[in-house]
Design a protein around this motif. Sequence first.
Motif, mmCIF file in Angstrom:
data_model
loop_
_atom_site.group_PDB
_atom_site.id
_atom_site.type_symbol
_atom_site.label_atom_id
_atom_site.label_comp_id
_atom_site.label_asym_id
_atom_site.label_seq_id
_atom_site.Cartn_x
_atom_site.Cartn_y
_atom_site.Cartn_z
ATOM 1 N N PHE A 1 0.835 -1.191 0.000
ATOM 2 C CA PHE A 1 0.000 0.000 0.000
ATOM 3 C C PHE A 1 0.877 1.252 0.000
ATOM 4 O O PHE A 1 1.942 1.283 0.612
ATOM 5 C CB PHE A 1 -0.916 0.023 1.217
ATOM 6 C CG PHE A 1 -2.057 -0.961 1.135
ATOM 7 C CD1 PHE A 1 -2.806 -1.073 -0.024
ATOM 8 C CD2 PHE A 1 -2.374 -1.769 2.209
ATOM 9 C CE1 PHE A 1 -3.861 -1.958 -0.116
ATOM 10 C CE2 PHE A 1 -3.425 -2.669 2.136
ATOM 11 C CZ PHE A 1 -4.170 -2.763 0.965
ATOM 12 N N PHE A 2 0.423 2.280 -0.661
ATOM 13 C CA PHE A 2 1.083 3.574 -0.806
ATOM 14 C C PHE A 2 2.300 3.487 -1.721
ATOM 15 O O PHE A 2 2.432 4.286 -2.643
ATOM 16 C CB PHE A 2 1.470 4.169 0.561
ATOM 17 C CG PHE A 2 0.298 4.410 1.449
ATOM 18 C CD1 PHE A 2 -0.576 5.461 1.206
ATOM 19 C CD2 PHE A 2 0.024 3.570 2.520
ATOM 20 C CE1 PHE A 2 -1.681 5.681 2.008
ATOM 21 C CE2 PHE A 2 -1.080 3.771 3.330
ATOM 22 C CZ PHE A 2 -1.940 4.820 3.071
ATOM 23 N N THR A 3 3.188 2.506 -1.498
ATOM 24 C CA THR A 3 4.363 2.378 -2.356
ATOM 25 C C THR A 3 3.958 2.109 -3.796
ATOM 26 O O THR A 3 4.580 2.612 -4.735
ATOM 27 C CB THR A 3 5.282 1.254 -1.860
ATOM 28 O OG1 THR A 3 5.641 1.504 -0.506
ATOM 29 C CG2 THR A 3 6.547 1.172 -2.703
ATOM 30 N N ARG A 4 2.927 1.297 -3.996
ATOM 31 C CA ARG A 4 2.498 0.962 -5.358
ATOM 32 C C ARG A 4 2.026 2.197 -6.115
ATOM 33 O O ARG A 4 2.091 2.248 -7.345
ATOM 34 C CB ARG A 4 1.381 -0.084 -5.308
ATOM 35 C CG ARG A 4 0.133 0.394 -4.571
ATOM 36 C CD ARG A 4 -0.962 -0.650 -4.565
ATOM 37 N NE ARG A 4 -2.156 -0.170 -3.857
ATOM 38 C CZ ARG A 4 -3.332 -0.769 -3.919
ATOM 39 N NH1 ARG A 4 -3.477 -1.871 -4.637
ATOM 40 N NH2 ARG A 4 -4.372 -0.278 -3.257
ATOM 41 N N MET A 5 1.512 3.183 -5.378
ATOM 42 C CA MET A 5 1.036 4.410 -5.996
ATOM 43 C C MET A 5 2.080 5.530 -5.974
ATOM 44 O O MET A 5 1.902 6.554 -6.638
ATOM 45 C CB MET A 5 -0.229 4.901 -5.288
ATOM 46 C CG MET A 5 -1.405 3.936 -5.351
ATOM 47 S SD MET A 5 -1.991 3.731 -7.034
ATOM 48 C CE MET A 5 -3.440 2.704 -6.746
ATOM 49 N N LYS A 6 3.151 5.335 -5.209
ATOM 50 C CA LYS A 6 4.149 6.379 -5.058
ATOM 51 C C LYS A 6 5.539 5.796 -5.276
ATOM 52 O O LYS A 6 6.199 5.358 -4.338
ATOM 53 C CB LYS A 6 4.052 7.022 -3.664
ATOM 54 C CG LYS A 6 4.927 8.261 -3.503
ATOM 55 C CD LYS A 6 4.717 8.891 -2.141
ATOM 56 C CE LYS A 6 5.579 10.135 -1.980
ATOM 57 N NZ LYS A 6 5.407 10.762 -0.646
ATOM 58 N N PRO A 7 6.000 5.770 -6.529
ATOM 59 C CA PRO A 7 7.331 5.238 -6.824
ATOM 60 C C PRO A 7 8.410 6.046 -6.121
ATOM 61 O O PRO A 7 8.217 7.234 -5.820
ATOM 62 C CB PRO A 7 7.430 5.360 -8.342
ATOM 63 C CG PRO A 7 6.472 6.456 -8.696
ATOM 64 C CD PRO A 7 5.340 6.314 -7.725
ATOM 65 N N GLU A 8 9.526 5.412 -5.878
ATOM 66 C CA GLU A 8 10.596 6.049 -5.123
ATOM 67 C C GLU A 8 11.896 6.049 -5.922
ATOM 68 O O GLU A 8 12.031 5.342 -6.915
ATOM 69 C CB GLU A 8 10.793 5.315 -3.792
ATOM 70 C CG GLU A 8 9.549 5.302 -2.903
ATOM 71 C CD GLU A 8 9.744 4.471 -1.646
ATOM 72 O OE1 GLU A 8 10.704 3.663 -1.627
ATOM 73 O OE2 GLU A 8 8.950 4.619 -0.699
ATOM 74 N N GLY A 9 12.841 6.880 -5.479
ATOM 75 C CA GLY A 9 14.149 6.918 -6.118
ATOM 76 C C GLY A 9 14.353 8.138 -6.993
ATOM 77 O O GLY A 9 13.465 8.983 -7.160
ATOM 78 N N ILE A 10 15.531 8.221 -7.582
ATOM 79 C CA ILE A 10 15.928 9.392 -8.359
ATOM 80 C C ILE A 10 15.033 9.603 -9.578
ATOM 81 O O ILE A 10 14.596 10.718 -9.869
ATOM 82 C CB ILE A 10 17.403 9.260 -8.806
ATOM 83 C CG1 ILE A 10 18.325 9.261 -7.585
ATOM 84 C CG2 ILE A 10 17.771 10.395 -9.749
ATOM 85 C CD1 ILE A 10 19.772 9.025 -7.917
ATOM 86 N N TRP A 11 14.735 8.512 -10.291
ATOM 87 C CA TRP A 11 13.919 8.638 -11.490
ATOM 88 C C TRP A 11 12.511 9.133 -11.149
ATOM 89 O O TRP A 11 11.946 9.983 -11.847
ATOM 90 C CB TRP A 11 13.843 7.312 -12.228
ATOM 91 C CG TRP A 11 15.111 6.942 -12.938
ATOM 92 C CD1 TRP A 11 16.044 6.019 -12.552
ATOM 93 C CD2 TRP A 11 15.611 7.513 -14.158
ATOM 94 N NE1 TRP A 11 17.080 5.966 -13.445
ATOM 95 C CE2 TRP A 11 16.847 6.869 -14.446
ATOM 96 C CE3 TRP A 11 15.130 8.484 -15.037
ATOM 97 C CZ2 TRP A 11 17.592 7.172 -15.580
ATOM 98 C CZ3 TRP A 11 15.881 8.792 -16.163
ATOM 99 C CH2 TRP A 11 17.102 8.140 -16.431
ATOM 100 N N ALA A 12 11.954 8.593 -10.086
ATOM 101 C CA ALA A 12 10.611 9.013 -9.674
ATOM 102 C C ALA A 12 10.617 10.475 -9.242
ATOM 103 O O ALA A 12 9.698 11.239 -9.571
ATOM 104 C CB ALA A 12 10.115 8.126 -8.539
ATOM 105 N N ASP A 13 11.646 10.876 -8.520
ATOM 106 C CA ASP A 13 11.749 12.275 -8.092
ATOM 107 C C ASP A 13 11.869 13.213 -9.288
ATOM 108 O O ASP A 13 11.307 14.320 -9.289
ATOM 109 C CB ASP A 13 12.961 12.454 -7.166
ATOM 110 C CG ASP A 13 12.768 11.781 -5.820
ATOM 111 O OD1 ASP A 13 11.610 11.493 -5.464
ATOM 112 O OD2 ASP A 13 13.776 11.550 -5.124
#
Length: 378
Positions: free
Chosen positions: A327-339
Amino acid sequence: MDHLWTPRRKRLAILFSLCSFRAMAIHGRGAQLARVPDRFGLAAREADGDWMDEREGLDGPGPKLRTTVTLEHPRSILTFNRSPDIPFDRSVNAYRGCEHGCIYCYARPTHAYHDLSPGLDFETKLFAKPDAARLLRETLAKPGYAPAPIAMGTNTDPYQPIEGRYRITREILQLCLELRHPVTITTKSARVIDDLDLLTELARHRLTAVGISVTSLDPRLSGLLEPRASSPAKRLDALEKLVVAGVPAHVSVAPVIPSITDEFMEGILAAAAERGVRSASWIMVRLPHEVAPLFREWLDTHFPDRAGKVMSIVQAVRGGKDYDAKFFTRMKPEGIWADLIRTRFRVACRKYGIGKAEIDLDCTQFRKPSRNGQLDLF
């Protein structure tokens, strides 16, 4: 020379033919023919040499895939969820499967529950629920029912091509207008304008909002990603018509596929702003379960030169995996590319005067129907 046609040579010829056939794209469909691993151990269906010999030449066109529709008569139609990262708690899906054939569709795995392939079956073997409006009326009439916006288009598109024949979505909108029940729509089809009369009236009572997703501005690329969805230009025109009619309209840059569609983000937001759209969102591509191998095959077929790069970035924003289902992670990608994508989106929205979607629908007007189908007086 027949004596040279040994069993080994024949096997090699068949193998070469199958490899060549796999490399060819299926026109008008998103999924290709490679076997799709699934969680339920379904029998795999693969072409054999005898079938290949019956084709118009080993490298000729395969049989045209037809869309079939099965009428489904479920006992209920309103689905509730408790997902903490989804902004709605109930939804209606008038159809199972989706002829749009979007290769990235996260709903594809649901077809496996019916012993059908999340690949080609998902976009060719469809189910329609003609009793949807009647079932919804019965649910809304229950004594304990409390109104909240019903989301349509959360699993499969309510305006996919077969809606033109069955008009189930329209019947649901007519019911929502009659009962003054709020409803939201998410689609990638310009067919939503077919119901502009109902949507305009619903909007007048603050009972609806429509989101249209636009993936790219390149019609050819859109035709590969979403073979039977409306072209990008038609979706943008539909957004403009909604705005002019006073219907709250939202553009979703979704999904963003790195090195494939991300270059269009600013252009989509600019085009939407020109048409009066004032709210937007974006979603990174999601590849749950059987979607990942289907998407990988699509990349190998259409973009072999960058397939590795695309999946490398996808995994970089998902903790090193094709998908992170938390939950939440699936909708909010993380890391440099996502930022980077997040920053680009924020800057572009500020530049074009676009804000976040704020759906504020009125639930106080709801008229509960009686158990016999009539409206209650009090």
